[in-house]
Design an enzyme around this catalytic site. Structure first.
Site, PDB file in Angstrom:
ATOM      1  N   HIS A  75       0.846  -1.190   0.000  1.00 12.86           N
ATOM      2  CA  HIS A  75       0.000   0.000   0.000  1.00 12.86           C
ATOM      3  C   HIS A  75       0.883   1.242   0.000  1.00 12.86           C
ATOM      4  O   HIS A  75       1.709   1.439   0.890  1.00 12.86           O
ATOM      5  CB  HIS A  75      -0.897   0.017   1.236  1.00 12.86           C
ATOM      6  CG  HIS A  75      -2.033  -0.955   1.150  1.00 12.86           C
ATOM      7  ND1 HIS A  75      -3.115  -0.918   1.994  1.00 12.86           N
ATOM      8  CD2 HIS A  75      -2.259  -1.992   0.304  1.00 12.86           C
ATOM      9  CE1 HIS A  75      -3.964  -1.886   1.683  1.00 12.86           C
ATOM     10  NE2 HIS A  75      -3.444  -2.552   0.658  1.00 12.86           N
ATOM     11  N   TYR A 204      -9.671   5.301   7.255  1.00  9.30           N
ATOM     12  CA  TYR A 204      -9.981   5.631   8.640  1.00  9.30           C
ATOM     13  C   TYR A 204     -11.022   6.738   8.607  1.00  9.30           C
ATOM     14  O   TYR A 204     -10.749   7.833   8.091  1.00  9.30           O
ATOM     15  CB  TYR A 204      -8.739   6.123   9.383  1.00  9.30           C
ATOM     16  CG  TYR A 204      -7.689   5.062   9.620  1.00  9.30           C
ATOM     17  CD1 TYR A 204      -7.563   4.462  10.866  1.00  9.30           C
ATOM     18  CD2 TYR A 204      -6.802   4.668   8.615  1.00  9.30           C
ATOM     19  CE1 TYR A 204      -6.587   3.498  11.110  1.00  9.30           C
ATOM     20  CE2 TYR A 204      -5.839   3.698   8.846  1.00  9.30           C
ATOM     21  CZ  TYR A 204      -5.730   3.121  10.091  1.00  9.30           C
ATOM     22  OH  TYR A 204      -4.772   2.168  10.325  1.00  9.30           O
ATOM     23  N   PRO A 296      -5.546  -0.249  18.358  1.00  3.64           N
ATOM     24  CA  PRO A 296      -5.265  -0.651  16.978  1.00  3.64           C
ATOM     25  C   PRO A 296      -5.206   0.512  15.993  1.00  3.64           C
ATOM     26  O   PRO A 296      -4.758   0.338  14.867  1.00  3.64           O
ATOM     27  CB  PRO A 296      -6.427  -1.598  16.638  1.00  3.64           C
ATOM     28  CG  PRO A 296      -7.507  -1.242  17.607  1.00  3.64           C
ATOM     29  CD  PRO A 296      -6.830  -0.767  18.849  1.00  3.64           C
ATOM     30  N   LYS A 300       0.009  -0.434  15.093  1.00  3.98           N
ATOM     31  CA  LYS A 300       1.334  -0.525  15.700  1.00  3.98           C
ATOM     32  C   LYS A 300       1.568  -1.775  16.535  1.00  3.98           C
ATOM     33  O   LYS A 300       2.722  -2.085  16.861  1.00  3.98           O
ATOM     34  CB  LYS A 300       1.582   0.711  16.582  1.00  3.98           C
ATOM     35  CG  LYS A 300       1.739   1.993  15.792  1.00  3.98           C
ATOM     36  CD  LYS A 300       2.891   1.908  14.832  1.00  3.98           C
ATOM     37  CE  LYS A 300       2.908   3.051  13.845  1.00  3.98           C
ATOM     38  NZ  LYS A 300       3.690   2.763  12.645  1.00  3.98           N
ATOM     39  N   TYR A 395       3.262   6.273  10.357  1.00  4.11           N
ATOM     40  CA  TYR A 395       2.474   5.121   9.906  1.00  4.11           C
ATOM     41  C   TYR A 395       3.364   4.042   9.294  1.00  4.11           C
ATOM     42  O   TYR A 395       3.158   2.852   9.545  1.00  4.11           O
ATOM     43  CB  TYR A 395       1.415   5.569   8.901  1.00  4.11           C
ATOM     44  CG  TYR A 395       0.296   4.572   8.714  1.00  4.11           C
ATOM     45  CD1 TYR A 395      -0.797   4.562   9.578  1.00  4.11           C
ATOM     46  CD2 TYR A 395       0.321   3.633   7.682  1.00  4.11           C
ATOM     47  CE1 TYR A 395      -1.824   3.645   9.428  1.00  4.11           C
ATOM     48  CE2 TYR A 395      -0.702   2.708   7.526  1.00  4.11           C
ATOM     49  CZ  TYR A 395      -1.772   2.719   8.397  1.00  4.11           C
ATOM     50  OH  TYR A 395      -2.786   1.798   8.256  1.00  4.11           O
TER      51      TYR A 395
END
Length: 404
Positions: A75, A204, A296, A300, A395
């Site tokens: 991704h 998200y 979550p 991580k 991220y």
């Protein structure tokens, strides 16, 4: 009592224990893994599937990357949706080429199990009464029960990869450890289904109805989450209700493409931030969930466990190849630096993206002030390149720290 010996005893056959065992074996360091449940039970655990580059590189170094590289999805970005307005965080562009890989934790665990079996390495499943002893001495050992018989495993070092409820952390006396915790006032209701992902990248979503996450495991398997009150039970949520609520929280143009289907698994997980200090006690090292839990949000959990493995693996290589035992004392210091960074990022993402209305109402003006702070924070980070770069760098994961 049956007695055996190894160099490194690993408690827990989850992905961190199996990865550590595989890496050590590649360098001729003997290890035995003890696991309280069966291998099938371990594989039945539904967990995350976003891997940082550091984790991916470790799997490749362990020689267990063939299926991951073939079936995993790289991704280049991730999306944030705020009340139907979408913002793409271009991970690759903002970090100078770094990405993440979508490959389920269950798949990683299965690959590591098969590699360990093929290499003839010892894993004892379905053992009970596991107890480390003399971990502050030069001769630690573990006792356990298998098929009604008591066993003793002598070793040089013990890696506690046995999770939050395992015995390893409890081996450190309460007077010698300090625990930090933040429990969040909501949970995540997760649903796994054999349906195509609604979007090629993760989304998200922050809405007035609560948070949602559109995730995936493969081209044909999806994983979705909804923020729910801690008082909710899985039985309260039929598949139909879940899908309808998810549609209200996803961006409208995305929701219209959502393909629904029967759930394979559905569960509610409470959210917490937890850290135990130190992560080392004598010759016992805590790894992964045994030492720390993260929400979550930000993906991580598994990746912090991998960074623990990377640090411990380097230390044990130096011990056995160079005879340098002084480096052992670096483990907790190095691991905790990365752990606290991951904890902070997950806490920060959770604060910005979730709905805290119930808590805000009970805290009056202070709660409303927190809400305004988070709204302003999110607005800045998604609307400035500097802010998006911070999200992207966190991220994809910071580089692993080298030993001194």
């Amino acid at each position: 009592m049956n007695t055996s010996k190894t160099q490194v005893a690993i408690i827990g056959a989850g992905p961190s224990g199996l990865l550590l065992g595989q890496l050590l074996a590649k360098h001729g360091i003997d290890n035995v893994i003890l696991e309280r449940v069966s291998g099938d039970y371990v594989l039945g655990r539904i967990r995350a599937g976003i891997l940082e580059q550091g984790f991916v590189d470790l799997v490749r170094e362990a020689g267990v990357a063939e299926r991951m590289d073939r079936e995993g999805h790289v991704h280049d970005g991730v999306e944030l949706s705020i009340n139907d307005k979408r913002y793409r965080i271009d991970l690759k562009e903002l970090t100078g080429g770094k990405t993440v890989m979508c490959y389920g934790q269950t798949e990683i665990t299965a690959d590591l199990m098969h590699a360990r079996k093929d290499a003839g390495l010892v894993t004892e499943y379905e053992v009970s009464d596991v107890q480390p002893h003399d971990v502050k001495s030069d001769n630690p050992y573990i006792t356990y029960t298998k098929n009604g018989e008591t066993h003793r495993l002598d070793c040089d070092y013990i890696a506690g990869c046995d999770g939050f409820h395992g015995v390893s952390r409890q081996t450190i006396p309460e007077t010698e450890r300090k625990e930090f915790e933040r429990v969040y006032p909501f949970g995540w209701l997760g649903l796994l289904a054999d349906t195509p992902p609604v979007h090629k990248e993760l989304i998200y979503a922050k809405t007035d109805r609560g948070f949602a996450l559109a995730s995936q495991r493969s081209d044909t398997r999806s994983r979705y989450y909804l923020q729910v009150p801690l008082t909710d039970k899985v039985e309260d949520w039929s598949d139909e209700r879940f899908w309808e609520e998810l549609k209200t929280r996803l961006p409208r143009d995305v929701a219209s493409d959502l393909i629904t289907g029967p759930s394979i698994e559905k569960s509610i997980a409470p959210l917490r931030s937890f850290v135990c200090e130190p992560m080392q006690y004598g010759r016992l090292f805590l790894v992964g969930d045994a030492a720390h839990i993260v929400p979550p949000t930000g993906a991580k959990g598994l990746n912090l466990a991998a960074s623990d493995v990377a640090t411990l693996y380097k230390i044990l290589q130096r011990v056995y190849k160079e005879g340098d035992t002084d480096c052992i004392g670096q483990y907790s210091e190095i691991a905790l630096r990365r752990v606290w960074n991951g904890e902070r990022f997950s806490w920060w993402m959770s604060n910005m993206l979730h709905n805290y209305d119930d808590e805000i109402q009970s805290n009056g003006v202070e709660g409303e002030t927190f809400k305004r702070f988070m709204e302003s924070e999110l607005d800045y980070y998604v609307n400035s390149e500097a802010g998006r770069r911070v999200i992207a760098e966190q991220y994809v994961g910071l580089p692993y720290e080298e030993l001194r």
